[in-house]
Enzyme design. Structure first.
Site, PDB file in Angstrom:
ATOM      1  N   ARG A  77       4.161   4.603  -2.343  1.00 46.37           N
ATOM      2  CA  ARG A  77       5.037   3.789  -1.476  1.00 46.37           C
ATOM      3  C   ARG A  77       5.601   2.589  -2.241  1.00 46.37           C
ATOM      4  O   ARG A  77       6.755   2.197  -2.052  1.00 46.37           O
ATOM      5  CB  ARG A  77       4.240   3.309  -0.257  1.00 46.37           C
ATOM      6  CG  ARG A  77       5.131   2.671   0.774  1.00 46.37           C
ATOM      7  CD  ARG A  77       4.427   2.460   2.099  1.00 46.37           C
ATOM      8  NE  ARG A  77       5.378   2.049   3.110  1.00 46.37           N
ATOM      9  CZ  ARG A  77       5.199   0.997   3.904  1.00 46.37           C
ATOM     10  NH1 ARG A  77       4.100   0.274   3.799  1.00 46.37           N
ATOM     11  NH2 ARG A  77       6.115   0.674   4.795  1.00 46.37           N
ATOM     12  N   HIS A  81       9.516   1.462  -2.557  1.00 46.28           N
ATOM     13  CA  HIS A  81      10.016   0.132  -2.186  1.00 46.28           C
ATOM     14  C   HIS A  81      10.583  -0.604  -3.399  1.00 46.28           C
ATOM     15  O   HIS A  81      11.418  -1.487  -3.247  1.00 46.28           O
ATOM     16  CB  HIS A  81       8.909  -0.686  -1.511  1.00 46.28           C
ATOM     17  CG  HIS A  81       8.667  -0.277  -0.082  1.00 46.28           C
ATOM     18  ND1 HIS A  81       8.455  -1.169   0.941  1.00 46.28           N
ATOM     19  CD2 HIS A  81       8.635   0.952   0.498  1.00 46.28           C
ATOM     20  CE1 HIS A  81       8.290  -0.521   2.086  1.00 46.28           C
ATOM     21  NE2 HIS A  81       8.383   0.774   1.840  1.00 46.28           N
ATOM     22  N   ASP A  82      10.122  -0.264  -4.586  1.00 48.74           N
ATOM     23  CA  ASP A  82      10.729  -0.859  -5.783  1.00 48.74           C
ATOM     24  C   ASP A  82      12.133  -0.291  -5.977  1.00 48.74           C
ATOM     25  O   ASP A  82      13.108  -1.028  -6.128  1.00 48.74           O
ATOM     26  CB  ASP A  82       9.863  -0.583  -7.021  1.00 48.74           C
ATOM     27  CG  ASP A  82      10.410  -1.299  -8.250  1.00 48.74           C
ATOM     28  OD1 ASP A  82      10.927  -2.430  -8.103  1.00 48.74           O
ATOM     29  OD2 ASP A  82      10.341  -0.731  -9.361  1.00 48.74           O
ATOM     30  N   SER A  91      10.822  -5.022  -9.814  1.00 56.36           N
ATOM     31  CA  SER A  91      11.005  -6.328  -9.152  1.00 56.36           C
ATOM     32  C   SER A  91      10.020  -6.519  -7.999  1.00 56.36           C
ATOM     33  O   SER A  91       9.714  -7.643  -7.616  1.00 56.36           O
ATOM     34  CB  SER A  91      12.450  -6.492  -8.666  1.00 56.36           C
ATOM     35  OG  SER A  91      12.852  -5.362  -7.924  1.00 56.36           O
ATOM     36  N   ASN A 111       7.604  -5.630   3.346  1.00 52.83           N
ATOM     37  CA  ASN A 111       6.653  -5.223   2.304  1.00 52.83           C
ATOM     38  C   ASN A 111       5.233  -5.707   2.571  1.00 52.83           C
ATOM     39  O   ASN A 111       4.343  -5.512   1.741  1.00 52.83           O
ATOM     40  CB  ASN A 111       7.124  -5.729   0.939  1.00 52.83           C
ATOM     41  CG  ASN A 111       8.322  -4.939   0.429  1.00 52.83           C
ATOM     42  OD1 ASN A 111       8.472  -3.766   0.769  1.00 52.83           O
ATOM     43  ND2 ASN A 111       9.164  -5.567  -0.350  1.00 52.83           N
ATOM     44  N   PRO A 181      13.877   1.275   5.046  1.00 56.55           N
ATOM     45  CA  PRO A 181      13.978   1.806   6.405  1.00 56.55           C
ATOM     46  C   PRO A 181      12.838   1.310   7.285  1.00 56.55           C
ATOM     47  O   PRO A 181      11.779   0.939   6.786  1.00 56.55           O
ATOM     48  CB  PRO A 181      13.878   3.319   6.192  1.00 56.55           C
ATOM     49  CG  PRO A 181      13.163   3.483   4.899  1.00 56.55           C
ATOM     50  CD  PRO A 181      13.505   2.287   4.056  1.00 56.55           C
ATOM     51  N   THR A 212       2.873  12.954   3.790  1.00 57.08           N
ATOM     52  CA  THR A 212       1.781  13.927   3.839  1.00 57.08           C
ATOM     53  C   THR A 212       0.453  13.287   3.444  1.00 57.08           C
ATOM     54  O   THR A 212      -0.610  13.837   3.713  1.00 57.08           O
ATOM     55  CB  THR A 212       2.086  15.136   2.928  1.00 57.08           C
ATOM     56  OG1 THR A 212       1.047  16.084   3.053  1.00 57.08           O
ATOM     57  CG2 THR A 212       2.194  14.745   1.465  1.00 57.08           C
ATOM     58  N   THR A 267      -3.878  17.261   7.520  1.00 58.74           N
ATOM     59  CA  THR A 267      -4.507  17.217   6.186  1.00 58.74           C
ATOM     60  C   THR A 267      -4.161  15.879   5.511  1.00 58.74           C
ATOM     61  O   THR A 267      -3.376  15.820   4.570  1.00 58.74           O
ATOM     62  CB  THR A 267      -4.005  18.372   5.292  1.00 58.74           C
ATOM     63  OG1 THR A 267      -2.555  18.394   5.334  1.00 58.74           O
ATOM     64  CG2 THR A 267      -4.540  19.714   5.724  1.00 58.74           C
TER      65      THR A 267
END
Ligand code: HEM
Length: 345
Positions: A77, A81-82, A91, A111, A181, A212, A267
């Site tokens: 993640r 986000h980077d 950054s 974040n 988002p 997942t 799972t």
């Protein structure tokens, strides 16, 4: 095992985990990305400068996966986000200067839930790489390699990581909101956002398959449980048994802010296509995840990924590679090679 009982045991496990997992304060900033330039990056970029690079990063990621497995979703993640804010330039790793009012990306509201375990993994890998190849390897390349390693360690595809990113010289919280988002983003908003990064509708769906593995906090789906869009009713697209379980873990009042639940209820520890099969069974936690199942532009792709695990895994590797090329920076004018990922040179 029955899906529901598996889910229940996962819930108890995560309620327990929630009390031990530390949630990292993070940051943000905005867009203005260059278009994707694959030509800027190459698989053998460090083959002369630091030939042992991938082994060095790999020694940290495999140790972390064994000892702190939550580092896997956390780092995947983090990479996303980077890349979506200012491009894949590390950054997100910059810390806000003590006493400064100008917050760095990682301290932006969007974040806040990036876990410390992701940042720690990159800082550890960087320290090891610096001890062998000082001032040669960018934090952004280390993040790209570590994300790939964790995907593979969790059972996902192995793909070659193209390298040659330089670290960015800006990290500003205000740049984040338009680029990340939200859990209730509409499919229109998601398609537009991903298109602005050069990613197609299919790539949006494939990358959503990252859910997942990993977890979500109640606040990111509690709106669906009690008063969906002001209706005073739960979201009708949520499975009623799942709704009951989620309400137990995430009460309307007085719930713990630390509670996390698995994004893929079937799972949650395996990088497979369970996320997509779950969407078809009304098992999505996030409204945005459910939305890509309901929208005619994205539903056929979800169904295809649910039907064919190998197809998903293959597409995922290629798409992560493409995401890793967003807005890459090269040269001293736009970038730097940091020695500590948390501070600019
Ligand atoms: C399509 C739009 C997306 C939305 C709206 C979205 C939103 C979210 C939200 C709300 C969470 C839960 C955070 C929390 O409560 O702690 C989450 C978790 C996660 N997301 Fe996404 N995400 C999206 C796409 C992606 C993409 C493209 C990737 C990777 C390439 C990704 C990787 C992850 C991972 C691995 C987690 C689990 C993190 C953890 O357990 O620490 N997401 N996402």
């Amino acid at each position: 095992m029955h899906v529901l009982s598996l889910f229940l045991s996962a819930i108890f496990f995560f309620l327990f985990l929630a009390s031990t997992i530390s949630i990292t304060p993070t940051t943000s900033q905005p867009p203005a990305l260059r278009r994707i330039h694959h030509r800027d990056l190459s698989v053998d970029y460090y083959s002369k400068k630091c030939p042992q690079l991938e082994n060095l990063v790999g020694s940290i990621t495999s140790q972390r996966f064994k000892e702190v497995p939550i580092s896997a979703p956390a780092t995947i993640r983090l990479f996303f986000h980077d890349c979506f804010v200012e491009g894949c330039d590390g950054s997100i790793l910059i810390e806000t200067k003590k006493g400064s009012k100008k917050l760095a990306e990682r301290d932006a509201y969007e974040n806040k839930e990036l876990r410390e375990e992701g940042f720690e993994s990159i800082n550890k890998a960087k320290a090891l790489v610096e001890s062998h190849c000082p001032s040669l390897v960018s934090c952004s390349d280390i993040l790209a390699i570590a994300a790939r390693d964790f995907i593979h360690l969790a059972g996902g595809p192995y793909y070659q990581v193209k390298k040659g990113r330089w670290d960015g010289k800006r990290s500003t919280a205000t740049n984040v909101p338009p680029n990340i988002p939200r859990s209730n983003s509409t499919v229109d908003q998601l398609i537009k956002l991903f298109a602005s990064k050069g990613l197609t509708v299919e790539e949006l769906v494939v990358l959503s398959g990252s859910h997942t593995i990993g977890f979500a906090h109640c606040k990111n789906f509690v709106g669906r449980l009690y008063n969906f869009k002001g209706s005073k009713q739960p979201d009708p697209t949520l499975d009623p048994r799942l709704l009951k379980e989620l309400r137990m873990s995430c009460p309307f009042y007085g719930g713990s802010t630390g509670v996390v639940l698995p994004l893929d209820a079937t799972t949650p520890f395996v990088f497979d296509n369970g996320y997509f099969t779950g969407l078809g069974s009304k098992m999505a936690f996030l409204e945005s995840d459910q939305a890509i199942f309901l929208d005619p532009r994205t539903k056929p792709i979800v169904l295809e990924m649910a039907r064919d695990k190998q197809r998903f895994l293959k597409a995922y590797g290629g798409t992560m590679d493409k995401m890793g090329s967003i807005g890459v920076k090269r040269g001293k004018k736009h970038g730097e090679i940091r020695t500590d990922c948390r501070v600019f040179l």
